[in-house]
Design an enzyme around this catalytic site. Structure first.
Site, short mmCIF file in Angstrom:
data_model
loop_
_atom_site.label_atom_id
_atom_site.label_comp_id
_atom_site.label_asym_id
_atom_site.label_seq_id
_atom_site.Cartn_x
_atom_site.Cartn_y
_atom_site.Cartn_z
N ASP A 42 0.70 -1.08 0.05
CA ASP A 42 -0.01 -0.04 0.07
C ASP A 42 0.90 1.11 0.08
O ASP A 42 0.57 2.49 0.02
CB ASP A 42 -1.06 -0.06 1.16
CG ASP A 42 -0.44 -0.06 2.45
OD1 ASP A 42 0.87 -0.13 2.69
OD2 ASP A 42 -1.13 -0.20 3.57
N SER A 43 2.14 1.20 -0.07
CA SER A 43 3.02 2.23 -0.41
C SER A 43 2.66 2.76 -1.43
O SER A 43 3.17 3.86 -1.91
CB SER A 43 4.69 1.49 -0.28
OG SER A 43 4.63 0.74 -0.99
N GLU A 179 9.77 -3.91 10.08
CA GLU A 179 10.21 -2.69 9.49
C GLU A 179 10.88 -1.63 10.67
O GLU A 179 10.28 -1.60 11.80
CB GLU A 179 9.02 -1.91 8.83
CG GLU A 179 9.49 -0.88 8.26
CD GLU A 179 8.53 -0.16 7.12
OE1 GLU A 179 7.40 -0.71 6.94
OE2 GLU A 179 8.48 0.92 6.81
#
Ligand code: KIV
Length: 270
Positions: A42-43, A179
């Site tokens: 969804d970046s 992340e």
């Protein structure tokens, strides 16, 4: 390359090279360059739509791009992000949206967060949907986290991430993205949980790495509303195009660097 092939590589000690991908042309190129897995992240809200964050990405956006990627890379494992609002409120809605992504060509769906999301992951796995967890910095929670900040720096927050990782592995997730966490924490999780870990800003000891394609090419310069000179490239990014003659070569060089464990180096880690 499917999940079983990825697991065999991890068992054999080979690192997994994953990249984000949003269209058929790049998917085809990446498959030929030897990328093990593609993430329809969804970046895309940031790198394709020019938004400040990923919060406005919809299921329609995700299924559209997942179909395009699946068309371009029929032999590569495709993981698709479940966007904000598509999985948090009830398990049945999460299941329906996950199936929509699978029918669009994804082999696995990714959802962000631990805690209550563990039950969501378990619900999907029990119904046959392969799940990738995403822990550490979770972009859909950027407002709660107070910006793009490294997570798990204190003993207490590191402990929470470890517990979430163990719970997600117990729920049966197939992969786990970590992340922006300290490399030592990612190493510990990788050695502790059964699911392979894929790091981004999480050090070299994860089972594999993921980068946003536009970061690897050095062409992302922040939201559309901001001047490129005001954008600071995150520490975990390396521009592979700078040292290559073509995009295909840059992608292949990323794959090689991940496999040879020369990327990420200490300077890309926390
Ligand atoms: O959306 C995305 O691209 C991601 C990666 C940064 C892991 O979630």
């Amino acid at each position: 390359m499917r999940l079983t092939a990825i697991k065999s590589k991890v068992d054999a000690g080979e690192k997994i090279a994953m990249l984000t991908c949003y269209d058929a042309t790049f998917a085809k190129l990446m498959e030929r360059a030897g990328v093990d897995a593609l993430l329809v992240g969804d970046s895309l809200g940031m790198v394709l739509q020019g938004e400040e964050n990923t919060l406005n990405v919809s299921m329609h956006h995700m299924t559209y791009h997942t179909k395009s990627v699946a068309a371009g890379a029929p032999d590569t494992l495709i993981v698709a992000d479940m966007p904000l609002g598509s999985y948090e409120h009830d398990h049945e809605a999460a299941y329906k949206n996950a199936i929509w992504l699978i029918k669009s060509g994804a082999h696995m769906v990714k959802l962000e967060g631990g805690g209550e999301r563990v039950a969501t992951a378990r619900y999907l796995v029990e119904r046959g949907v392969p799940v990738c967890a995403h822990l550490g910095f979770t972009p859909q929670s950027v407002n709660q986290l107070g910006g793009y900040k490294i997570q798990g720096k204190t003993t207490e927050s590191a402990q929470t991430i470890i517990q979430d990782a163990m719970a997600m592995a117990d729920a049966g997730v197939s992969l786990m993205v970590l992340e922006m966490v300290p490399a030592s924490l990612a190493k510990h999780i990788t050695e502790t949980v059964s699911a392979p870990t894929i790091g981004i800003g999480a050090g070299v000891d994860c089972s594999g790495q993921v980068l946003v394609l536009q970061d690897l090419l050095g062409i992302y310069s922040g939201p559309a509303s901001k001047a490129p000179e005001d954008f600071k490239t995150p520490r975990f990014v390396r521009n592979f195009l700078k040292e290559s003659h073509s995009i295909q070569q840059a992608v292949a060089s990323y794959v090689r660097a991940v496999k040879e464990e020369t990327f990420p180096a200490a300077e890309h880690s926390y």
